[in-house]
Motif scaffolding. Structure first.
Motif, PDB file in Angstrom:
ATOM      1  N   TYR A  66      55.250  65.198  41.531  1.00 47.46           N
ATOM      2  CA  TYR A  66      54.251  66.012  40.839  1.00 47.46           C
ATOM      3  C   TYR A  66      52.949  66.165  41.623  1.00 47.46           C
ATOM      4  N   ILE A  67      52.830  65.475  42.744  1.00 48.02           N
ATOM      5  CA  ILE A  67      51.622  65.567  43.571  1.00 48.02           C
ATOM      6  C   ILE A  67      51.975  66.390  44.803  1.00 48.02           C
ATOM      7  N   ASP A  68      51.459  67.607  44.846  1.00 46.20           N
ATOM      8  CA  ASP A  68      51.843  68.553  45.891  1.00 46.20           C
ATOM      9  C   ASP A  68      50.985  68.474  47.154  1.00 46.20           C
ATOM     10  N   ALA A  69      49.757  68.080  47.025  1.00 42.80           N
ATOM     11  CA  ALA A  69      48.851  68.129  48.174  1.00 42.80           C
ATOM     12  C   ALA A  69      47.948  66.905  48.194  1.00 42.80           C
ATOM     13  N   SER A  70      47.434  66.608  49.376  1.00 44.89           N
ATOM     14  CA  SER A  70      46.569  65.437  49.513  1.00 44.89           C
ATOM     15  C   SER A  70      45.286  65.580  48.701  1.00 44.89           C
ATOM     16  N   ILE A  71      44.784  66.793  48.548  1.00 44.46           N
ATOM     17  CA  ILE A  71      43.574  66.989  47.751  1.00 44.46           C
ATOM     18  C   ILE A  71      43.849  66.675  46.285  1.00 44.46           C
ATOM     19  N   GLN A  72      45.019  67.034  45.806  1.00 46.37           N
ATOM     20  CA  GLN A  72      45.405  66.705  44.435  1.00 46.37           C
ATOM     21  C   GLN A  72      45.533  65.185  44.273  1.00 46.37           C
ATOM     22  N   PHE A  73      46.129  64.538  45.273  1.00 51.00           N
ATOM     23  CA  PHE A  73      46.267  63.084  45.253  1.00 51.00           C
ATOM     24  C   PHE A  73      44.900  62.418  45.179  1.00 51.00           C
ATOM     25  N   MET A  74      43.972  62.855  46.011  1.00 49.11           N
ATOM     26  CA  MET A  74      42.636  62.254  46.033  1.00 49.11           C
ATOM     27  C   MET A  74      41.891  62.508  44.723  1.00 49.11           C
ATOM     28  N   THR A  75      42.048  63.688  44.163  1.00 50.22           N
ATOM     29  CA  THR A  75      41.398  64.006  42.887  1.00 50.22           C
ATOM     30  C   THR A  75      41.911  63.084  41.791  1.00 50.22           C
ATOM     31  N   ILE A  76      43.219  62.923  41.717  1.00 49.88           N
ATOM     32  CA  ILE A  76      43.814  62.044  40.709  1.00 49.88           C
ATOM     33  C   ILE A  76      43.380  60.606  40.941  1.00 49.88           C
ATOM     34  N   LEU A  77      43.355  60.192  42.192  1.00 48.28           N
ATOM     35  CA  LEU A  77      42.937  58.830  42.536  1.00 48.28           C
ATOM     36  C   LEU A  77      41.523  58.546  42.037  1.00 48.28           C
ATOM     37  N   VAL A  78      40.599  59.452  42.305  1.00 45.91           N
ATOM     38  CA  VAL A  78      39.207  59.278  41.873  1.00 45.91           C
ATOM     39  C   VAL A  78      39.118  59.260  40.350  1.00 45.91           C
ATOM     40  N   GLN A  79      39.841  60.138  39.706  1.00 46.37           N
ATOM     41  CA  GLN A  79      39.794  60.171  38.240  1.00 46.37           C
ATOM     42  C   GLN A  79      40.414  58.917  37.623  1.00 46.37           C
ATOM     43  N   LEU A  80      41.443  58.373  38.246  1.00 45.75           N
ATOM     44  CA  LEU A  80      42.015  57.111  37.757  1.00 45.75           C
ATOM     45  C   LEU A  80      41.003  55.979  37.896  1.00 45.75           C
ATOM     46  N   GLU A  81      40.298  55.945  39.039  1.00 46.63           N
ATOM     47  CA  GLU A  81      39.276  54.917  39.230  1.00 46.63           C
ATOM     48  C   GLU A  81      38.187  55.025  38.169  1.00 46.63           C
ATOM     49  N   GLU A  82      37.781  56.230  37.860  1.00 46.10           N
ATOM     50  CA  GLU A  82      36.750  56.430  36.839  1.00 46.10           C
ATOM     51  C   GLU A  82      37.264  56.077  35.446  1.00 46.10           C
ATOM     52  N   LYS A  83      38.460  56.502  35.130  1.00 49.62           N
ATOM     53  CA  LYS A  83      39.025  56.271  33.797  1.00 49.62           C
ATOM     54  C   LYS A  83      39.200  54.783  33.512  1.00 49.62           C
ATOM     55  N   PHE A  84      39.666  54.040  34.524  1.00 53.02           N
ATOM     56  CA  PHE A  84      39.954  52.619  34.335  1.00 53.02           C
ATOM     57  C   PHE A  84      38.821  51.708  34.811  1.00 53.02           C
ATOM     58  N   ASP A  85      37.763  52.308  35.362  1.00 49.12           N
ATOM     59  CA  ASP A  85      36.635  51.546  35.889  1.00 49.12           C
ATOM     60  C   ASP A  85      37.117  50.500  36.895  1.00 49.12           C
ATOM     61  N   ILE A  86      37.874  50.987  37.883  1.00 53.02           N
ATOM     62  CA  ILE A  86      38.405  50.133  38.942  1.00 53.02           C
ATOM     63  C   ILE A  86      38.150  50.809  40.276  1.00 53.02           C
ATOM     64  N   GLU A  87      38.434  50.071  41.343  1.00 51.72           N
ATOM     65  CA  GLU A  87      38.416  50.645  42.685  1.00 51.72           C
ATOM     66  C   GLU A  87      39.685  50.199  43.387  1.00 51.72           C
ATOM     67  N   PHE A  88      40.471  51.186  43.807  1.00 51.09           N
ATOM     68  CA  PHE A  88      41.697  50.854  44.512  1.00 51.09           C
ATOM     69  C   PHE A  88      41.357  50.301  45.890  1.00 51.09           C
ATOM     70  N   PRO A  89      42.008  49.215  46.297  1.00 50.11           N
ATOM     71  CA  PRO A  89      41.766  48.695  47.649  1.00 50.11           C
ATOM     72  C   PRO A  89      42.313  49.674  48.689  1.00 50.11           C
ATOM     73  N   ASP A  90      41.788  49.596  49.902  1.00 48.20           N
ATOM     74  CA  ASP A  90      42.187  50.530  50.955  1.00 48.20           C
ATOM     75  C   ASP A  90      43.698  50.575  51.155  1.00 48.20           C
ATOM     76  N   GLU A  91      44.362  49.419  51.095  1.00 51.54           N
ATOM     77  CA  GLU A  91      45.808  49.399  51.329  1.00 51.54           C
ATOM     78  C   GLU A  91      46.591  50.137  50.237  1.00 51.54           C
ATOM     79  N   ALA A  92      45.966  50.392  49.114  1.00 52.97           N
ATOM     80  CA  ALA A  92      46.630  51.112  48.025  1.00 52.97           C
ATOM     81  C   ALA A  92      46.372  52.623  48.087  1.00 52.97           C
ATOM     82  N   LEU A  93      45.633  53.058  49.084  1.00 49.86           N
ATOM     83  CA  LEU A  93      45.275  54.476  49.176  1.00 49.86           C
ATOM     84  C   LEU A  93      46.338  55.275  49.926  1.00 49.86           C
ATOM     85  N   GLN A  94      47.571  55.008  49.608  1.00 49.09           N
ATOM     86  CA  GLN A  94      48.694  55.738  50.177  1.00 49.09           C
ATOM     87  C   GLN A  94      49.538  56.255  49.029  1.00 49.09           C
ATOM     88  N   ILE A  95      50.087  57.419  49.197  1.00 43.60           N
ATOM     89  CA  ILE A  95      50.860  58.021  48.121  1.00 43.60           C
ATOM     90  C   ILE A  95      52.078  57.171  47.764  1.00 43.60           C
TER      91      ILE A  95
END
Length: 86
Positions: free
Chosen positions: A33-62
Motif C-alpha cells: 500500500y506504500i507506493d513511493a518514498s514520500i508516502q512512506f516518509m509522510t506516514i512515518l512522521v504521522q505515526l510518530e506524531e500520533k503515538f508520540d514516539i520517535e523511530f530509531p534510525d535502524e527502523a527507518l526502512q520500509i
C-alpha cells in the motif's frame, strides 16, 4: 498500549493519507500500500506524531513496515521502552 488499539491507530493514519485498509483480524503487507518514498516518509512522521514516539534510525526502512502486525509490535515496544525510562 495493547495491539488492537495500536492497529486501530495505524489504520487511521493510513486512512488520513488516502489508503483505507481493513485488517479483518489478519496481518496485512503494508508495503503493498506504500507506493513511493514520500508516502512512506509522510506516514512515518504521522505515526510518530500520533503515538508520540520517535523511530530509531535502524527502523527507518520500509522493510520494518512490511506488515501491520510487525509495525504494531515495533510501536508497542517503543511505547513500553518509553514508559520504562520515565
Amino acid at each position: 498500549m495493547d495491539r488492537e488499539t495500536c492497529i486501530t491507530n495505524i489504520l487511521e493514519v493510513f486512512a488520513e493519507n488516502g489508503t483505507v485498509l481493513s485488517s479483518d483480524n489478519e496481518d496485512l503487507s503494508l508495503s503493498d500500500y506504500i507506493d513511493a518514498s514520500i508516502q512512506f516518509m509522510t506516514i512515518l512522521v504521522q505515526l510518530e506524531e500520533k503515538f508520540d514516539i520517535e523511530f530509531p534510525d535502524e527502523a527507518l526502512q520500509i522493510d520494518y513496515f512490511s506488515s501491520l502486525y510487525g509495525l504494531s509490535d515495533i510501536i508497542c515496544e517503543l511505547k513500553e521502552l518509553e514508559k520504562s525510562e520515565e
